[in-house]
Scaffold this motif. Structure first.
Motif, PDB file in Angstrom:
ATOM      1  N   TYR A  20       0.852  -1.192   0.000  1.00 42.79           N
ATOM      2  CA  TYR A  20       0.000   0.000   0.000  1.00 42.79           C
ATOM      3  C   TYR A  20       0.887   1.241   0.000  1.00 42.79           C
ATOM      4  CZ  TYR A  20      -3.715  -3.242   1.286  1.00 42.79           C
ATOM      5  OH  TYR A  20      -4.607  -4.290   1.294  1.00 42.79           O
ATOM      6  N   LEU A  21       0.733   2.062  -1.040  1.00 45.19           N
ATOM      7  CA  LEU A  21       1.523   3.280  -1.186  1.00 45.19           C
ATOM      8  C   LEU A  21       0.594   4.485  -1.157  1.00 45.19           C
ATOM      9  CD1 LEU A  21       3.869   2.123  -4.103  1.00 45.19           C
ATOM     10  CD2 LEU A  21       4.301   1.972  -1.643  1.00 45.19           C
ATOM     11  N   ALA A  22       0.821   5.387  -0.219  1.00 49.24           N
ATOM     12  CA  ALA A  22       0.010   6.602  -0.103  1.00 49.24           C
ATOM     13  C   ALA A  22       0.912   7.806  -0.292  1.00 49.24           C
ATOM     14  CB  ALA A  22      -0.670   6.666   1.271  1.00 49.24           C
ATOM     15  N   LEU A  23       0.423   8.793  -1.035  1.00 44.09           N
ATOM     16  CA  LEU A  23       1.237   9.989  -1.263  1.00 44.09           C
ATOM     17  C   LEU A  23       0.352  11.174  -1.577  1.00 44.09           C
ATOM     18  CD1 LEU A  23       2.795  10.011  -4.801  1.00 44.09           C
ATOM     19  CD2 LEU A  23       1.272   8.194  -4.091  1.00 44.09           C
ATOM     20  N   GLU A  24       0.943  12.324  -1.472  1.00 44.55           N
ATOM     21  CA  GLU A  24       0.267  13.563  -1.851  1.00 44.55           C
ATOM     22  C   GLU A  24       0.963  14.138  -3.079  1.00 44.55           C
ATOM     23  OE1 GLU A  24      -0.859  17.994  -0.042  1.00 44.55           O
ATOM     24  OE2 GLU A  24      -0.187  16.400   1.297  1.00 44.55           O
ATOM     25  N   LYS A  25       0.180  14.371  -4.104  1.00 40.48           N
ATOM     26  CA  LYS A  25       0.713  14.928  -5.346  1.00 40.48           C
ATOM     27  C   LYS A  25       0.914  16.426  -5.157  1.00 40.48           C
ATOM     28  CE  LYS A  25      -0.290  15.182 -10.309  1.00 40.48           C
ATOM     29  NZ  LYS A  25      -1.258  14.833 -11.370  1.00 40.48           N
ATOM     30  N   ARG A  26       2.179  16.854  -5.135  1.00 42.65           N
ATOM     31  CA  ARG A  26       2.501  18.253  -4.863  1.00 42.65           C
ATOM     32  C   ARG A  26       2.911  18.961  -6.150  1.00 42.65           C
ATOM     33  NH1 ARG A  26       4.279  15.359  -0.456  1.00 42.65           N
ATOM     34  NH2 ARG A  26       3.302  16.010   1.498  1.00 42.65           N
ATOM     35  N   LEU A  27       2.188  20.007  -6.462  1.00 43.98           N
ATOM     36  CA  LEU A  27       2.445  20.775  -7.673  1.00 43.98           C
ATOM     37  C   LEU A  27       3.375  21.933  -7.367  1.00 43.98           C
ATOM     38  CD1 LEU A  27      -1.221  20.835  -9.004  1.00 43.98           C
ATOM     39  CD2 LEU A  27       0.622  19.318  -9.739  1.00 43.98           C
ATOM     40  N   ASN A  28       4.366  22.128  -8.215  1.00 46.62           N
ATOM     41  CA  ASN A  28       5.323  23.215  -8.044  1.00 46.62           C
ATOM     42  C   ASN A  28       5.619  23.869  -9.387  1.00 46.62           C
ATOM     43  OD1 ASN A  28       6.248  22.904  -5.098  1.00 46.62           O
ATOM     44  ND2 ASN A  28       6.502  20.837  -5.910  1.00 46.62           N
ATOM     45  N   PHE A  29       5.890  25.169  -9.348  1.00 46.34           N
ATOM     46  CA  PHE A  29       6.321  25.864 -10.559  1.00 46.34           C
ATOM     47  C   PHE A  29       7.823  25.655 -10.720  1.00 46.34           C
ATOM     48  CE2 PHE A  29       8.045  29.452 -12.882  1.00 46.34           C
ATOM     49  CZ  PHE A  29       7.180  29.526 -13.970  1.00 46.34           C
ATOM     50  N   THR A  30       8.221  25.154 -11.891  1.00 45.90           N
ATOM     51  CA  THR A  30       9.638  24.881 -12.136  1.00 45.90           C
ATOM     52  C   THR A  30      10.165  25.752 -13.271  1.00 45.90           C
ATOM     53  OG1 THR A  30       9.081  23.092 -13.672  1.00 45.90           O
ATOM     54  CG2 THR A  30       9.407  22.485 -11.376  1.00 45.90           C
ATOM     55  N   LEU A  31      11.385  26.203 -13.085  1.00 43.24           N
ATOM     56  CA  LEU A  31      12.030  27.018 -14.117  1.00 43.24           C
ATOM     57  C   LEU A  31      12.377  26.183 -15.340  1.00 43.24           C
ATOM     58  CD1 LEU A  31      14.438  29.200 -11.920  1.00 43.24           C
ATOM     59  CD2 LEU A  31      12.263  29.878 -12.956  1.00 43.24           C
ATOM     60  N   ARG A  32      12.593  24.878 -15.138  1.00 44.41           N
ATOM     61  CA  ARG A  32      12.953  24.015 -16.264  1.00 44.41           C
ATOM     62  C   ARG A  32      11.857  24.008 -17.321  1.00 44.41           C
ATOM     63  NH1 ARG A  32      13.964  17.768 -15.106  1.00 44.41           N
ATOM     64  NH2 ARG A  32      15.470  18.695 -13.679  1.00 44.41           N
ATOM     65  N   TYR A  33      10.601  23.898 -16.863  1.00 41.93           N
ATOM     66  CA  TYR A  33       9.475  23.837 -17.793  1.00 41.93           C
ATOM     67  C   TYR A  33       8.691  25.146 -17.860  1.00 41.93           C
ATOM     68  CZ  TYR A  33      10.368  18.831 -17.389  1.00 41.93           C
ATOM     69  OH  TYR A  33      10.954  17.590 -17.396  1.00 41.93           O
ATOM     70  N   MET A  34       9.035  26.094 -16.972  1.00 40.43           N
ATOM     71  CA  MET A  34       8.298  27.359 -16.891  1.00 40.43           C
ATOM     72  C   MET A  34       6.796  27.096 -16.782  1.00 40.43           C
ATOM     73  SD  MET A  34      10.513  29.688 -16.726  1.00 40.43           S
ATOM     74  CE  MET A  34       9.534  31.151 -16.972  1.00 40.43           C
TER      75      MET A  34
END
Length: 382
Positions: free
Chosen positions: A320-334
């Motif tokens: 069982y794998l539980a996680l929170e999907k965390r969104l971040n602004f990245t300079l690599r992809y702008m």
């Protein structure tokens, strides 16, 4: 994930080398007191996390739906009150339509008559406020600590010592939401885990292992770092009374994903005995991990460890794998991305597609429509 470092507890300053769990961001601002300093000088806090179902209910086999039904009945009473309020407002509106001039002030402006807030509105607001957690205690006046002890009964509270605003390498010392989600799943499906032998990878503060210990026979809670493991062991001792009714046992052990073998050095703290390794490999049927996918290298190391351990288990196993999907602004992809989650998904797909002639891995998503047993904010990203 928020980059925060605390210069003073009430006046946080932002830096790039520390992270703070969203769970701790919802702490009430009244108490910012710590219980002690750990071995490396970090302040340690004690938080009380409310269980919506006591251990007596667990032992007696009561189902959460019974509690939910009771709450729905309360809401029904509130709806009846709201219906009465609506009928009252309607009657008032009919009267006002007949005498509209009574709603004008001396200047001829319309006066808006606002309905008094009903008891049901206040109760609903209180329920929303209850979501805010946790309560922070600290070393200081002993009376404050004793008052908090009296407020929280032993059967409906999980006590967790943790740190706040740690460097990235110490995030295991904080409490993360995915551990609560995993705990909810365990309590909702307690018959599935009853009398099982369980391994947790990256146990951190130990909250998921503690909840699992209320239903499972034996839990090996593993992580790396003597200071973190000592904190985890302390938390298990604080919540021993929760596990005693079911006879569960939680053992804290070191398991480094960057090493290919168990630590068996008898001089090393939290090392494994040969008997414990044999017990794990012979009886383990459940492996779990919560919020451990935030670094690509560690994700790769975890899946290698997962493959190595499952390869040596005598019986089939569910992970069982539980996680929170965390969104971040990245300079690599702008753009706003979630690189850690994407890498996790790709690695998980590789594991499922692995064909070595000996092992077969099947990946299935779990619907998150099960009841919530711990007071926390269950966000969509979980």
């Amino acid at each position: 994930m928020v980059d925060v470092a605390e210069k003073e507890m009430d006046n946080p300053t932002f830096r790039s080398d520390t992270v703070l769990s969203d769970v701790h961001l919802h702490c009430p601002s009244k108490r910012h007191l710590m219980v002690r300093l750990n071995a490396v000088g970090q302040p340690v806090f004690l938080s009380y996390f409310k269980l919506l179902w006591s251990t007596e209910d667990l032992a007696s086999g009561k189902h959460m739906r019974e509690i939910t039904t009771g709450r729905e009945h309360q809401c029904g009473s509130g709806d009846e009150l709201c219906d009465k309020d609506r009928s009252k407002i309607k009657k008032e509106g009919e009267l006002n339509n007949q005498g509209a001039e009574t709603l004008l002030d001396d200047d001829g402006d319309l006066e808006v008559v606002r309905r008094p807030r009903s008891a049901s509105d206040l109760e609903a607001e209180d329920l929303l406020r209850d979501i805010v957690c946790p309560v922070i205690l600290m070393k200081g006046k002993e009376d404050d600590f004793e008052d908090e002890e009296q407020e929280c009964t032993c059967s409906d509270v999980v006590k967790i010592e943790h740190t706040m605003a740690t460097p990235l390498e110490d995030v295991g010392k904080q409490v993360w939401r995915a551990a609560f989600l995993l705990a909810d799943h365990i309590l909702f499906n307690r018959d599935t885990f009853r009398c099982c032998s369980v391994l947790e990878l990256g146990g951190g503060t130990g909250i998921a292992s503690i909840i699992m210990g209320t239903v499972a026979k034996r839990v090996y809670c593993t992580d790396v770092g003597e200071d973190l493991l000592a904190m985890c062991e302390q938390n298990i001792a604080l919540n021993k009374h929760l596990m005693e009714p079911g006879g569960g046992e939680v053992k804290v052990k070191e398991l480094d994903w960057l090493k290919d073998e168990f630590c068996t050095d008898p001089e090393a703290p939290y090392s494994w005995s040969e008997e414990e390794i044999a017990d794990l490999l012979d009886h383990c049927s459940v492996i779990m991990a919560a919020d451990v996918f935030y670094d690509d290298d560690l994700t790769d190391a975890l899946f290698r460890t997962l493959y190595r351990i499952t390869h040596n288990l005598r019986n089939s196993c569910t992970v069982y794998l539980a996680l929170e999907k965390r969104l971040n602004f990245t300079l690599r992809y702008m753009d706003v991305t979630c690189e850690a989650y994407s890498h996790f998904r790709n690695t998980l797909n590789d594991l499922e597609n692995l064909q070595d002639g000996k092992m077969k891995y099947t990946v299935e998503p779990i619907k998150l429509d099960f009841c919530q047993f711990l007071v926390y904010e269950r966000v969509e990203q979980l």
